[in-house]
Design a protein around this motif. Structure first.
Motif, PDB file in Angstrom:
ATOM      1  N   ILE A   7       0.927  -1.156   0.159  1.00  0.00           N
ATOM      2  CA  ILE A   7       0.034  -0.073   0.264  1.00  0.00           C
ATOM      3  C   ILE A   7       0.902   1.088   0.012  1.00  0.00           C
ATOM      4  O   ILE A   7       0.402   2.199  -0.707  1.00  0.00           O
ATOM      5  CB  ILE A   7      -1.075  -0.082   1.330  1.00  0.00           C
ATOM      6  CG1 ILE A   7      -1.947  -1.171   0.868  1.00  0.00           C
ATOM      7  CG2 ILE A   7      -1.564   1.186   1.280  1.00  0.00           C
ATOM      8  CD1 ILE A   7      -2.805  -1.138   2.162  1.00  0.00           C
ATOM      9  N   ALA A 838      -4.175  -0.033  -6.612  1.00  0.00           N
ATOM     10  CA  ALA A 838      -4.998   0.352  -5.472  1.00  0.00           C
ATOM     11  C   ALA A 838      -6.220  -0.460  -5.418  1.00  0.00           C
ATOM     12  O   ALA A 838      -6.955  -0.828  -4.372  1.00  0.00           O
ATOM     13  CB  ALA A 838      -5.714   1.694  -6.041  1.00  0.00           C
ATOM     14  N   SER A 842      -6.789  -3.004  -1.993  1.00  0.00           N
ATOM     15  CA  SER A 842      -7.995  -2.969  -1.508  1.00  0.00           C
ATOM     16  C   SER A 842      -8.888  -4.249  -1.344  1.00  0.00           C
ATOM     17  O   SER A 842     -10.196  -4.277  -1.007  1.00  0.00           O
ATOM     18  CB  SER A 842      -8.816  -1.794  -1.914  1.00  0.00           C
ATOM     19  OG  SER A 842      -9.156  -1.920  -3.371  1.00  0.00           O
TER      20      SER A 842
END
Length: 871
Positions: A7, A838, A842
């Motif tokens: 991340i 991303a 996630s």
């Protein structure tokens, strides 16, 4: 708690997790002090880039040439030699490139030579200006000389290299007095190779597993897993689709959508299957020309169907077909050959040995395809999914079975007998009509009605928007089963109605009967009504009720002038005495101003068959009425075919066939369509001409397919078409293709190619930073059978690739662009990778591959500026 570095790095947008200063702009790499300057590697590319535009065989300003040693030693109009071997201070070349005033300095336009470049020329001249080919012939540019597999150079630390790549890198570092960086941290290395091979970050589970695996082959096991991942094809398809100019719309004004995604899916699949690059090339450029070309090989030709299509009204299809061919020529040379061949479209190339004639000879390979910038994307092909293909096969087999069964049933004797009986009934229906002779005829709307000699009624005078005609005639004595209203042509325009376009809309027809002794007339009920023809959207059964729209015929449609009768069947037959009157009331629609009948005639019948079948074609009416012996074989077959299409005895099989055919049509409508290349048939091949100044209207000399003379010869056994051209591109004698593709691979991993100008290997391009390494990669690529995954593995397994990206201030100053590769690669992530990271970290990433593309959100009203109607 574990920190999710994926991340963190995703948000930073870096492929490697080591802090570093962004790379500086690329420039010429300095030759180490004391090292011998190599003419071919160091000097010749500099002269080609900065001097030969004005000082070569074609354009020798001041009578000075710098493309040959003897000419440079002789000098030009000044009388001074441009180069004095061993004496840079006495060489005019050094004086001119060092000047600061604009009148004398060289080159006269563009940036001045950098101090590094001037120093390079000085050192070369002071070392005796060695020029390999003694000045008697012009040297062939390095990129046009086939690569030869170089031996591995000796290195000071033989324990560092892991494969051949490292020998070449380390040998250069040894010459520069530099040492390679240590291997990157294992977590960083896993992230780097995962992104490079799949475009996705490693999962925490994958990271933990790698950190826990201390075996010697742990990293190689990771590489093999990543190369086998379906995401590998997606990641490496992206740069290739950029080269293919992949797009889901046509470009230009309307920018309509088109289905090119099957080609995209083919690329992903081919990369995942590790299709050899030579086959990968041939199928994209000429898959349609391969013997027994498969669906996949046809889809592959979509590479060159990504050219833009201009569907704007008034454009010249031939002009934009030509533009598409030019794009294909230029793209082919840029992608596979790393050459600016496009420069030769209007004149001979100014810097490279490509002539305009050679350009159009290569153009001739592409000039025989069917596509021609139509309003659609032809030629196209259906691309069923495996499940759809299975359904299609089953449906077609079932339809063939039903067709055979229908044919067998239709050949039975009882069907022939049924046809004879049907013909007899139809003949009676066509001939058993008696024309009524009107005795009264009035128009409630004010039109003037008159009777003609043929007993038809003609409307004249005013033409109200909603008229009602009332016609009275004496009925023939006897049985009455039906009446017929026939609309006739009239006037020079052959109008069928009084509307300005010659049409009519009849809303209602009423009939009352009054026998002579009856006290009053009584209405007649109809069981049914049928019309020979009617406009779509109108229901003739409304003629019975007067509700809604009834019978409409537009005279603008010539096909509807052939059949124009409406047939009314009485609910119950009537027996009429002599002198019985029939009064018809014809009401027109008030929704269609002026669409009233203009000329018509009325009939009665006593037959049980009231009118012919509504579907009976007009040309078959005369066949039914003709004597059987007078029919031609073609007429008899056509009539038999028609009867079988309506025969009640065949209805069950006919309905089953219709249902299966509808299923097939519905399924076919859902199958994706994609554009492909297709060669013109032999009798329609085009003649190719040179185009003066590139103008498609100004044809010059006729040319035949061919390739540039400076490159490897076109083999005699190859066909003179796209297939032969594609094979020529991946011929092992080609000096460029393997180098160019390996250079593209290298750029993806290291941020810059070994040749930094990846699409310019010619005289104006940068020379390779490691020419021997580039040649080794090219020859190795061909040696392993053009195996792309093998070459990916060679690169990522190298110690060069596995170095840490950390940089010291000294190394950053010495080699800001990491051209010497004394540290690991550090590149900015692509937009797609940032988005995918991303989604991946996630938990929202979809792993689905393939299918129609999805448009990103776009501003409201974005599509209103064009005519596509898209949203």
């Amino acid at each position: 708690m574990k920190l999710n570095w994926s991340i963190v790095f995703a948000l930073l947008g870096f492929a490697a997790g080591n802090p570093a200063t962004p790379a500086a702009a690329a420039g010429s790499e300095p030759v180490p002090a004391g090292a011998t300057v190599d003419f071919q590697r160091d000097v010749q590319p500099l002269l080609e880039r900065r001097c030969l535009e004005c000082h070569d065989a074609r354009k020798n300003k001041g009578s000075l040439r710098l493309d040959r040693r003897s000419a440079a030693l002789q000098g030009g109009d000044s009388g001074q030699p441009a180069i004095v071997p061993g004496q840079s201070a006495a060489s005019l070349l050094i004086h001119r490139v060092s000047r600061v005033d604009s009148d004398e300095r060289m080159p006269p336009k563009g940036e001045r030579l950098s101090p590094t470049e001037i120093n390079l020329l000085k050192r070369w001249i002071d070392q005796g200006a060695p020029w390999p080919e003694s000045g008697t012939t012009e040297r062939v540019h390095w990129a046009y000389v086939p690569p030869k597999r170089p031996p591995l150079p000796p290195v000071k630390n033989p324990r560092w290299p892991r494969n051949a790549i490292d020998h070449f890198i380390l040998a250069r570092l040894d010459r520069e007095g530099l040492e390679p960086s240590p291997e990157a941290d294992r977590a960083v290395l896993l992230r780097r190779v995962s992104l490079d091979l799949t475009g996705l970050p490693p999962t925490l589970e994958e990271l933990d597993a790698f950190l826990a695996d201390r075996h010697e082959g742990a990293y190689e096991k990771v590489v093999d897993r990543l190369l086998a991942s379906p995401a590998h094809g997606e990641r490496w398809a992206r740069p290739w689709l950029d080269l293919a100019r992949y797009a889901d719309t046509q470009g230009f004004e309307k920018d309509n959508r088109r289905s090119m995604w099957p080609y995209r899916d083919w690329v992903i699949d081919a990369l995942n299957r590790n299709v050899p690059f030579d086959q990968f090339t041939i199928e994209q450029l000429a898959g349609d020309l391969l013997p027994g070309a498969s669906q996949a090989q046809l889809i592959a030709t979509g590479f060159h169907r990504n050219t833009m299509t201009n569907t704007e009204g008034g454009t010249d299809n031939e002009e934009f077909r030509h533009e598409a061919i030019v794009d294909r020529v230029n793209t082919t040379f840029a992608v596979w050959m790393g050459s600016t061949f496009a420069c030769a479209q209007c004149h001979n190339h100014k810097y490279d040995p490509f002539t305009m004639r050679e350009y159009y000879r290569f153009y001739a390979f592409f000039n025989q395809t069917e596509d021609a910038d139509y309003d659609d994307e032809r030629p196209t092909m259906k691309v069923p999914t495996p499940e759809q293909a299975k359904q299609l096969t089953a449906l077609r087999a079932e339809i063939r079975r039903l067709e055979d069964a229908f044919k067998a049933a239709a050949s039975r004797d009882e069907i022939a007998q049924a046809q004879r009986e049907w013909e007899s009934r139809t003949r009676r229906a066509l001939t058993n009509w008696e024309t009524l002779d009107p005795i009264e005829f009035v128009s409630e709307g004010g039109a003037t009605l008159s009777k003609t000699l043929s007993k038809s009624i003609l409307a004249g005078g005013i033409n109200p928007s909603n008229d009602t005609y009332r016609i009275t005639a004496l009925a023939p004595a006897g049985r009455l089963t039906g009446v017929r209203l026939e609309v006739l042509e009239t006037g020079e325009t052959k109008a069928l109605g009084r509307h300005e376009k010659g049409g009519f809309v009849l809303k209602h027809l009423e009939l009352v009967v009054k026998p002579p002794t009856a006290p009053a007339a009584r209405p007649v009920a109809f069981r049914s009504v049928a019309a020979d023809s009617s406009q779509k959207g109108f229901d003739v059964t409304n003629l019975l009720s007067g509700t809604g729209e009834g019978w409409a015929v537009a005279a603008a449609d010539p096909a509807q002038r052939v059949r124009r009768s409406a047939y009314f069947t009485l609910a119950e037959p009537l027996q009429l005495p002599a002198a019985t009157t029939l009064t018809f009331t014809l009401r027109h629609s008030d929704r269609h101003p002026g669409a009233n009948l203009m000329r018509f005639r009325l009939y009665t019948t006593s037959s049980d068959e009231v009118g012919p079948p509504a579907s009976l074609p007009a040309e078959l009416r005369s066949v039914v009425l003709a004597d059987t012996a007078a029919r031609t074989d073609q007429q008899a077959a056509r009539l038999r075919e028609y009867f079988q299409s309506v025969a009640p005895e065949l209805a069950p099989l006919r309905e089953q066939l219709a249902a299966r055919r509808k299923e097939l049509a519905d399924l076919d409508a859902t199958i994706p369509i994609t554009s492909v290349l297709r060669e013109l048939p032999a009798d329609k091949q085009r003649t190719t001409h040179m185009l003066v100044r590139g103008n498609f209207l100004n044809r010059g000399e006729k040319v035949t397919p061919g390739t540039p003379a400076v490159l490897h010869p076109f083999p005699a056994g190859y066909p003179s078409n796209r297939l032969g051209m594609a094979r020529w591109l991946v011929d092992t004698n080609n000096p460029l293709t393997a180098r160019v593709i390996m250079n593209r691979f290298w750029e993806q991993y290291f941020g810059r190619g070994l040749v930094e100008t990846v699409e310019e290997f010619g005289a104006q391009g940068e020379p390779p930073s490691h020419p021997e390494l580039l040649d080794w990669l090219a020859t190795e690529f061909m040696r392993v059978g053009w195996d792309m995954k093998a070459m990916h593995k060679v690169i990522v397994m190298s110690a060069t690739y596995r170095q840490s990206a950390r940089v010291t201030p000294e190394l950053l100053e010495r080699d800001p662009n990491n051209r010497l590769l004394a540290r690991g690669p550090r590149v900015r992530l692509e937009a797609e990778m940032i988005r995918d990271q991303a989604l991946a970290v996630s938990g929202l990433l979809s792993r689905k591959i393939g299918g129609p593309s999805v448009m990103p959100p776009q501003p409201e009203g974005f599509w209103q500026v064009v005519y596509s109607g898209d949203k």
